[in-house]
Structures are given as C-alpha cells and as structure tokens.
Design an enzyme around this catalytic site. Structure first.
Site, mmCIF file in Angstrom:
data_model
loop_
_atom_site.group_PDB
_atom_site.id
_atom_site.type_symbol
_atom_site.label_atom_id
_atom_site.label_comp_id
_atom_site.label_asym_id
_atom_site.label_seq_id
_atom_site.Cartn_x
_atom_site.Cartn_y
_atom_site.Cartn_z
ATOM 1 N N GLU A 347 -7.528 7.495 5.015
ATOM 2 C CA GLU A 347 -7.181 7.640 3.602
ATOM 3 C C GLU A 347 -6.686 9.020 3.170
ATOM 4 O OE1 GLU A 347 -10.315 6.175 1.104
ATOM 5 O OE2 GLU A 347 -9.980 4.101 1.683
ATOM 6 N N GLU A 451 -10.391 -1.865 5.523
ATOM 7 C CA GLU A 451 -11.488 -1.969 4.559
ATOM 8 C C GLU A 451 -11.178 -3.037 3.518
ATOM 9 O OE1 GLU A 451 -12.637 1.652 2.659
ATOM 10 O OE2 GLU A 451 -12.490 2.853 4.484
#
Length: 588
Positions: A347, A451
């Site tokens: 991320e 995720e």
C-alpha cells in the site's frame, strides 16, 4: 481500497534518516557451523573458509602440537561449547515450543504425512540470545515431504502451484509481526493517554528492553502452530505474512522499533506453513519513512518515502536494500516450495505522491529482486496498485518475469459505496469487481486481491486510527480536519435503506456479535461469497484478517464460527451464480 484510504496522513516529526548510506545487518545463523543467509555469495568471516570450517594460516615449523596448537585450541572450545549448548537445549523449554494437535513440541514439528511416512522431524534446538526461535541454517532448513498437501484441491508443496489455473484462497496474518491498533487494541489501550498511536510511538515510549519483552509475548501467542493447522483445515491454501522493515535490523537512531525479533518469528511461521502444506506470500508492510502515513506502516503521520525530498529518495533506496535482504532469505534451503510469492511493498500511497518516480522505483526494485532470484527462478513479484485503480496499470512493465498486481478491495472507505443498500452491496462484486479483475488480468497481467473482508461498515475499534472516529455513525474526522475546525461528514448509516432497526447506526452495536440478526448474517454470507467469486476471476484472494480481538467482521475464524464464511473455502454454497448473477467471460 485502503483501510484508511480517504484519511489524509496526519502530521508528525521528521525522522533523522541518514542520506549518506546505511547498513542492513545480515542474517546470522544461530548455529556456529551454519551458513550465513543474506550475506554475499562466497563471503565468510575472517578465519573462515566460508563453509563453516576454519582456515589455519599459522607457521608450519615446530612439533605437531606446535604446528596445530590453534587447531587443537579451537577444536576444544567448539567441543566444550557444543556440549554446553546440548545440555541447555535439553533442559530449557523454549517459548515457541507450543504443542500441536499431534502432540509434537519440536521446533520443526511432525513432518509426517497422512500415511505416517516421509518428511523429516529434525529440529534446531539452539536459540538466539534474545530467546526467540533460531533462524534458518543448513541444519534447520525447511524440509518438504511429498506427502505434505493442505487439501485435495491443492498440489503438494513439492509441486508448483499453477497460478491462474488454481485460485489463491488465503488469509492474512495481520497484527502479528506488524502491530495494528484495530486488530489488537489491548496492546495500545494502556498507553493511548501517553499519545501512543502506532508501533513507532509504542516502542519509543517503552524503550528497547521493555518493547522486546512486550513484543516477544505477543509474537509467541498471537500466531501459533495451531493457527496454521486451523487455516489448513478450513480449506485454504495460502497465507500472506506482513513484516516491517525493522525485522531486518539496520535501524537509525530515530527508529525505536525492535530489530530482528519479528524476523525470527517470520521464519518460524514459514516452517509451520511448510508443515501443513500451505504456501506463503511474505510482504514488506512497512517501509523506512512510511510509504503511506498510516499506522499499519509502523508510523502514522507524514509520508517520508519517495516524497520528492532527499530524505524520501534515501528511504526509497533503503527499502530496495531491505527487499534484497528479505529476497535472499526466502531463497534459503527449501524456501522455494513454501514462499512462491513476494510482496515488494504494501500500500504505497501513490495517489498522494508523484507517479513517475514511483514507476521508476517499481522497475528498479523488481530488477534488483530478479537479479537475486535469477530469470525464471524464485517467487513471483507482487506490486500494489497504490490506490490509483487497476486501469492505471494496464501495459505497465509488459512481459515481466512472473509479475503480479495486488489490489485491496473494500466498500467501507468510500462514502458512496458504504451507503449502498444491502442488495446492491451484495451484487457489487459480481457486477463490478469481477469485471475489473478480468480486465486487469487481460491488460496488465496476473492480478490478485491481497485484502478484503466481510465488513460493510467502518465501526471496528480504531479501524480508521486512534481518536479518528467512524464514517458509519458520523464521528469520522481526521486530525487535519479537526485543526481546520471543519464540520463532521454526514453519517454513512442510512436507516431508510435497510429499515429503521434500533441500534443499526450504532458502532457499539455493530461491533457486538449478539446484535446480528439471522437476516444480517445471511447478508454477510452472501456478500463474502460474492467477493470470493469475483476475486477468483483473477489469481484469487487473501482475507483480511485471520482474527481480531474485537470485531468479527474482520476475522475469518469468527466468520466461520458464526456462519457467514463457509467452513470449506473450496465448497461454497453461495456466491454470484447462486444469487442469479453469474459472471460472464471478459468481452474485451
């Protein structure tokens, strides 16, 4: 989408990272005769032949004893230390010696397959001086038995997993080696009044010794051998293991993290994965300077990574060195079977940074990664989309050697998607996410979802950060909005869309399993399974997370126990087809 995607990074002080180079401490074997994983090829300490033997360079004149005095002395010392080490190993019970279901308490565990044959039951009884599990060396390599197979739908570990033909069905081991307040709030709550909001402020407050003791207890209990057995028994085939850069050492004065300790537990986790036939995707979850300014990078606040400053550039270079170190580690004996995917960085907030330097960084880090593994060898390299959207990566780095793209899909951090009624939320994965996965796979290449969760609200305690509030009940307000005295956003909860049920807009009730009605549980089941169907239009999925302390919507284990996640990931009763929304082929 990120768990805090719409939250602008909070401010913070600037770390004193050095721009003139750094040293990442190599991995040291706990065995005096083992190889030093992570050092350069052929390298050895002075006086060593690089293979664990000693090189005598003294005078050849004189008597036999005189000529070999140093050899005899060294041999005596080694024999004495070995005897003492064996005695200690026999007498002292290690903190990682948790008995599994088979009653084994050895470090490597029972390697036997279902037929009771094959494998290797050897253990490395040595321990590092900090009391943590020993690292890999020649004697403690991962041993693979041809009988080790997590389920009938997945090939044994000695055979390749065919990505693109067989879907990844996995869970994240989040909150283990990188702390997150929303996963384990009990670790932070005693210190919140002292301005602790992340692992950086926690370890800075506690200091090195107390932090090590605090984390040692957490690492040894949050994930155990039984965790991997349970994951296997649920029909899953992969685990994703986040780790911070500090696990590899080489820290500056302003980096208070505990070095090395979490690396030892990472290696223990990989051995447990091997024991139960699971494959692991290791990934760098926190980079020097923080790649996104969110607490799960290790440090909340400013982004000090690739932010257009000399400091940011230096942190980008440091990150590549850490990637290289960790890559060398997972190239160790037996590792090619257990860790066939590697997440190069979790991320990075590219949507807040300049794109061209990040493109170059991605190319640089992947090149260094492949320089170590060799072409056609080693794990897949995985890049994150940086919250730009999958279409922004179409045509990027074409014809790369086993390169995959990772996206994190959540409804709840988007003010429009979190307001959708339940029916539309259930259908969204079938109608939208499935097509984006198909398109990305066609125009970029292999794409996976690293995720996702069952959550359709952001009520989990500290999910958006400590002291930030929640979009669901209208209390969400990032620190910079508080400073500017901006008004709160309208609550995302809209009772008129799903009935004016008492407590529906209360985060306190939404966090309580006892509040969930049969109708709500059915909705959660449908939503979870349509996501799984959609993400298997690409390489597959990793659920976030395997468990949490306080919110069942983010816990795979709780979801199974409560009935909205199937007990066998390979045999799901629901999904898009069951709801009359079959996913068609990509039209191009």
């Amino acid at each position: 989408m990120s768990r805090e995607m719409l939250q602008t990074p909070r401010g913070g002080s600037t770390p004193h990272d050095q721009d003139d180079g750094f040293y990442v401490k190599p991995f040291h074997s706990s065995s005096s005769s083992g190889t030093q994983i992570g050092s350069s090829a052929g390298g050895g300490a002075a006086g060593s032949d690089g293979n664990g033997g000693y090189v005598y360079t003294g005078n050849n004149s004189g008597s036999f004893v005189g000529r070999h005095r140093k050899k005899i002395l060294v041999g005596s010392v080694i024999l004495t230390l070995s005897a003492v080490s064996i005695l200690i190993a026999l007498l002292v019970k290690k903190p990682w010696d948790h008995s599994g279901a088979n009653g084994s308490s050895s470090f490597l565990g029972d390697r036997r397959g279902e037929n009771g044959t094959g494998g290797d039951n050897r253990g490395n009884e040595g321990a590092n001086k900090n009391g943590s599990p020993p690292r890999f060396d020649e004697q403690a390599a991962v041993q693979i038995s041809t009988a080790v197979q997590c389920n009938a739908y997945t090939p044994p570990l000695d055979q390749p997993f065919e990505y693109g033909k067989q879907p990844i069905r996995g869970v994240n081991l989040g909150g283990w080696l990188v702390l997150e307040p929303f996963i384990t709030p009990s670790m932070f709550e005693p210190y919140i009044s002292q301005n602790v909001i992340d692992e950086y402020t926690l370890t800075k407050l506690l200091g090195k010794e107390k932090s090590r003791e605090y984390l040692q207890k957490h690492y040894s209990t949050w994930v155990t051998e039984d965790t991997f057995k349970r994951i296997r028994d649920l029909g899953l085939n992969h685990v994703r293991i986040p780790v911070g850069y500090w696990a590899l050492g080489g820290l500056t004065e302003d980096e208070p993290y505990v070095p090395d300790l979490s690396l030892d537990y990472l290696l223990q986790g990989l051995k447990w994965a091997a024991q139960y036939g699971l494959r692991a995707m290791v990934e760098i979850h926190g980079a020097p300077g923080s790649q996104n300014g969110w607490n799960h990078s290790g440090r909340a606040g400013k982004i000090r990574w690739m932010n257009g400053t000399p400091e940011g550039e230096a942190n980008g270079k440091r990150t590549i060195e850490y990637v290289k170190q960790l890559t060398r580690l997972i190239q160790g004996p037996g590792m090619e079977h257990v860790s066939p995917m590697f997440g190069l960085l979790n991320e990075p907030a590219i949507f807040l940074l300049e794109r061209p330097p990040i493109d170059k960084w991605y190319k640089d880090v992947f090149r260094e990664f492949r320089n170590i593994t060799g072409v056609g060898k080693g794990p897949w390299g995985v890049l994150h989309d940086g919250f730009l959207g999958l279409t922004e990566w179409e045509g990027f780095m074409p014809k790369s050697d086993r390169l995959a793209l990772d996206v994190h899909n959540y409804l709840i951090f988007d003010h429009n998607l979190i307001r959708l009624n339940r029916r539309d939320q259930v259908n969204f994965p079938c109608d939208v996410w499935s097509k984006s996965m198909q398109q990305s796979t066609a125009k970029f290449g292999p794409t996976l979802v690293g995720e996702f969760s069952s959550a359709t609200n952001d009520c989990a305690t500290y999910l958006n950060g400590i002291g930030v509030g929640y979009r669901w009940d209208g209390t969400f307000q990032p620190e910079e909005d508080q400073i500017k005295k901006l008004p709160l956003d309208e609550a995302a909860c809209q009772p008129r869309l799903n009935g004016a049920v008492e407590g529906y807009c209360s985060c306190k009730e939404q966090n309580r399993i006892g509040y969930y009605t049969p109708e709500y549980r059915k909705f959660l089941s449908d939503f979870t399974q349509t996501q799984m169907d959609a993400f298997e239009q690409g390489l597959g999925w990793f659920y976030w997370n395997f468990k949490t302390e306080t919110n069942a919507l983010w816990s795979y284990f709780d979801g199974v126990e409560q009935g909205w996640i199937p007990k066998d990931a390979n045999n799901r009763p629901g999904g898009c087809l069951a709801l009359g929304r079959p996913i068609g082929p990509y039209a191009g």
